[in-house]
Design an enzyme around this catalytic site. Structure first.
Site, PDB file in Angstrom:
ATOM      1  N   SER A   1      -0.576 108.146  38.785  1.00  0.00           N
ATOM      2  CA  SER A   1      -2.024 108.090  39.019  1.00  0.00           C
ATOM      3  C   SER A   1      -2.871 109.133  37.805  1.00  0.00           C
ATOM      4  CB  SER A   1      -2.319 108.518  40.225  1.00  0.00           C
ATOM      5  OG  SER A   1      -2.026 110.238  39.970  1.00  0.00           O
ATOM      6  N   GLY A   2      -3.938 109.009  37.236  1.00  0.00           N
ATOM      7  CA  GLY A   2      -4.487 109.682  36.754  1.00  0.00           C
ATOM      8  C   GLY A   2      -4.146 111.080  37.144  1.00  0.00           C
ATOM      9  N   HIS A   3      -3.954 111.908  37.939  1.00  0.00           N
ATOM     10  CA  HIS A   3      -3.813 112.365  38.418  1.00  0.00           C
ATOM     11  C   HIS A   3      -2.028 112.952  37.710  1.00  0.00           C
ATOM     12  CE1 HIS A   3      -3.252 116.507  40.632  1.00  0.00           C
ATOM     13  NE2 HIS A   3      -2.906 116.295  41.375  1.00  0.00           N
TER      14      HIS A   3
ATOM     15  N   GLY B   1      -3.720 113.258  44.065  1.00  0.00           N
ATOM     16  CA  GLY B   1      -4.686 114.049  44.010  1.00  0.00           C
ATOM     17  C   GLY B   1      -5.263 114.019  45.079  1.00  0.00           C
TER      18      GLY B   1
ATOM     19  N   HIS C   1     -11.426 136.300  42.711  1.00  0.00           N
ATOM     20  CA  HIS C   1      -8.848 137.443  43.283  1.00  0.00           C
ATOM     21  C   HIS C   1      -9.259 137.473  45.108  1.00  0.00           C
ATOM     22  CE1 HIS C   1     -12.628 140.641  45.234  1.00  0.00           C
ATOM     23  NE2 HIS C   1     -13.353 139.853  44.179  1.00  0.00           N
TER      24      HIS C   1
ATOM     25  N   HIS D   1      -7.440 120.793  47.565  1.00  0.00           N
ATOM     26  CA  HIS D   1      -6.906 120.692  46.456  1.00  0.00           C
ATOM     27  C   HIS D   1      -8.599 121.234  46.120  1.00  0.00           C
ATOM     28  CE1 HIS D   1      -8.107 117.008  43.489  1.00  0.00           C
ATOM     29  NE2 HIS D   1      -8.545 117.707  42.614  1.00  0.00           N
TER      30      HIS D   1
HETATM   31  C1  ACO Z   1      -9.773 114.380  38.664  1.00  0.00           C
HETATM   32  C2  ACO Z   1     -10.737 114.227  39.376  1.00  0.00           C
HETATM   33  O1  ACO Z   1     -11.509 113.536  39.696  1.00  0.00           O
HETATM   34  S1  ACO Z   1     -10.794 115.733  40.641  1.00  0.00           S
HETATM   35  C3  ACO Z   1     -11.660 114.218  41.907  1.00  0.00           C
HETATM   36  C4  ACO Z   1     -12.766 115.643  43.078  1.00  0.00           C
HETATM   37  N1  ACO Z   1     -13.533 114.098  44.206  1.00  0.00           N
HETATM   38  C5  ACO Z   1     -14.531 115.124  44.379  1.00  0.00           C
HETATM   39  O2  ACO Z   1     -14.807 115.946  43.671  1.00  0.00           O
HETATM   40  C6  ACO Z   1     -15.641 113.607  44.848  1.00  0.00           C
HETATM   41  C7  ACO Z   1     -16.210 114.785  46.330  1.00  0.00           C
HETATM   42  N2  ACO Z   1     -16.642 113.063  46.917  1.00  0.00           N
HETATM   43  C8  ACO Z   1     -18.734 113.071  46.734  1.00  0.00           C
HETATM   44  O3  ACO Z   1     -18.898 113.919  46.684  1.00  0.00           O
HETATM   45  C9  ACO Z   1     -18.359 112.105  47.406  1.00  0.00           C
HETATM   46  O4  ACO Z   1     -20.050 111.968  46.938  1.00  0.00           O
HETATM   47  C10 ACO Z   1     -18.958 112.158  49.232  1.00  0.00           C
HETATM   48  C11 ACO Z   1     -17.526 112.051  49.720  1.00  0.00           C
HETATM   49  C12 ACO Z   1     -19.500 113.297  49.919  1.00  0.00           C
HETATM   50  C13 ACO Z   1     -19.581 110.471  49.723  1.00  0.00           C
HETATM   51  O5  ACO Z   1     -18.789 109.231  49.724  1.00  0.00           O
HETATM   52  P1  ACO Z   1     -19.437 108.716  50.486  1.00  0.00           P
HETATM   53  O6  ACO Z   1     -19.271 108.721  52.145  1.00  0.00           O
HETATM   54  O7  ACO Z   1     -18.939 107.335  49.826  1.00  0.00           O
HETATM   55  O8  ACO Z   1     -21.110 108.943  50.167  1.00  0.00           O
HETATM   56  P2  ACO Z   1     -22.375 107.591  49.139  1.00  0.00           P
HETATM   57  O9  ACO Z   1     -21.501 107.242  48.131  1.00  0.00           O
HETATM   58  O10 ACO Z   1     -22.303 106.180  50.310  1.00  0.00           O
HETATM   59  O11 ACO Z   1     -23.916 108.499  49.758  1.00  0.00           O
HETATM   60  C14 ACO Z   1     -23.757 108.699  50.706  1.00  0.00           C
HETATM   61  C15 ACO Z   1     -25.352 109.550  50.803  1.00  0.00           C
HETATM   62  O12 ACO Z   1     -24.771 110.405  50.493  1.00  0.00           O
HETATM   63  C16 ACO Z   1     -25.693 111.147  49.565  1.00  0.00           C
HETATM   64  N3  ACO Z   1     -24.843 111.945  48.116  1.00  0.00           N
HETATM   65  C17 ACO Z   1     -23.207 111.446  47.747  1.00  0.00           C
HETATM   66  N4  ACO Z   1     -22.620 112.092  47.476  1.00  0.00           N
HETATM   67  C18 ACO Z   1     -23.401 113.870  47.833  1.00  0.00           C
HETATM   68  C19 ACO Z   1     -23.186 114.475  47.210  1.00  0.00           C
HETATM   69  N5  ACO Z   1     -21.746 115.207  46.035  1.00  0.00           N
HETATM   70  N6  ACO Z   1     -23.942 115.830  47.145  1.00  0.00           N
HETATM   71  C20 ACO Z   1     -25.270 114.937  47.783  1.00  0.00           C
HETATM   72  N7  ACO Z   1     -25.719 114.244  48.065  1.00  0.00           N
HETATM   73  C21 ACO Z   1     -24.370 112.838  48.118  1.00  0.00           C
HETATM   74  C22 ACO Z   1     -25.770 110.191  48.590  1.00  0.00           C
HETATM   75  O13 ACO Z   1     -26.756 110.051  47.407  1.00  0.00           O
HETATM   76  C23 ACO Z   1     -26.479 108.769  49.888  1.00  0.00           C
HETATM   77  O14 ACO Z   1     -27.547 109.068  50.170  1.00  0.00           O
HETATM   78  P3  ACO Z   1     -28.698 108.504  50.391  1.00  0.00           P
HETATM   79  O15 ACO Z   1     -27.654 107.913  52.335  1.00  0.00           O
HETATM   80  O16 ACO Z   1     -29.899 109.323  50.612  1.00  0.00           O
HETATM   81  O17 ACO Z   1     -28.777 107.885  49.509  1.00  0.00           O
END
Ligand code: ACO
Length: 198
Positions: free
Chosen positions: A7-9, A61, A125, A134
């Site tokens: 994966s990308g991870h 991830g 700490h 994660h």
């Molecule tokens: C190296 C790497 O990439 S490591 C990856 C680490 N991953 C992360 O940090 C991702 C964490 N995931 C998130 O924050 C996602 O946005 C989630 C899981 C919270 C929501 O995902 P989904 O369930 O697909 O939500 P979706 O995108 O359909 O949005 C639903 C609603 O929540 C809102 N929403 C989504 N994410 C957030 C957020 N982080 N904070 C506030 N509101 C949010 C959207 O704007 C939408 O609002 P609306 O209904 O008023 O239009």
């Protein structure tokens, strides 16, 4: 060293191991279409007989998948810590765990098994991170925060000191957590509020 998950991870973990002068000889992946990642051969589904004494890191991830795969691995697990990460000498890092570029893990913290502290995250700490946690890029966990197993702390979130985040939680990206979070809760916003429970 072996990886599981092309994966990308995995690319980030390869980069860490390369920076440490460690060689990855093969990557397992259940997708037969995958053949190569960054010049490393992807050799198909898990085979406990392949280089049975080599350490392995599950390079996926997604916490639930990492956990499911860990159950049937027979290799010993390795760890990967990038040389730019600042990890205090009084930190315990469980098997299979990885600490990415620029992360800081402070004195007295314990990390369980298969934990990810991702790029530029700060774990201050005396934190306790359960197995398969994660901590995503750019997170700030203040001092003495406890995080239960399988929880994802989403990118850029901040958790105030002395709080307990339960197991199987999802802290949405950019949340500011100011109160304890029960098991299975999804929270988001500033201040973070529960929007779902499992
Ligand atoms: C190296 C790497 O990439 S490591 C990856 C680490 N991953 C992360 O940090 C991702 C964490 N995931 C998130 O924050 C996602 O946005 C989630 C899981 C919270 C929501 O995902 P989904 O369930 O697909 O939500 P979706 O995108 O359909 O949005 C639903 C609603 O929540 C809102 N929403 C989504 N994410 C957030 C957020 N982080 N904070 C506030 N509101 C949010 C959207 O704007 C939408 O609002 P609306 O209904 O008023 O239009």
């Amino acid at each position: 060293m072996l990886l599981y998950g092309a994966s990308g991870h995995a690319k980030v973990i390869l980069s860490i191991l390369e920076a440490n002068g460690q060689r990855v000889t093969a990557i397992f992946d259940d997708d037969p279409e995958k053949k190569l990642l960054e010049r490393i051969p992807v050799i198909g589904t898990y085979d406990p007989k392949h280089e049975p004494t080599a350490p392995l890191i599950i390079s996926i991830g997604y916490n639930a998948v990492r956990r499911q795969i860990a159950r049937h691995i027979q290799h010993v697990f390795g760890t990967a810590i990038h040389p730019t990460a600042l990890v205090d000498t009084n930190v315990t890092v469980g098997e299979g765990s990885v600490i990415m570029q620029g992360a800081i893990v402070q004195v007295g913290t314990s990390m369980g098994k298969h934990v990810i502290v991702n790029t530029g995250a700060t774990v201050d700490h005396d934190c306790k991170l359960g197995d398969f946690v994660h901590v995503a890029p750019g997170v700030t966990l203040c001092g003495s925060v406890q995080v239960g197993e399988n929880t994802l702390i989403g990118a850029g979130s901040v958790v105030a000191p002395n709080l307990t985040i339960g197991a199987d939680c999802l802290i949405a990206a950019g949340s500011v957590v100011t109160v304890c979070v029960p098991n299975g809760a999804t929270v988001r916003g500033n201040p973070a509020r529960i929007i779902a429970t499992s």
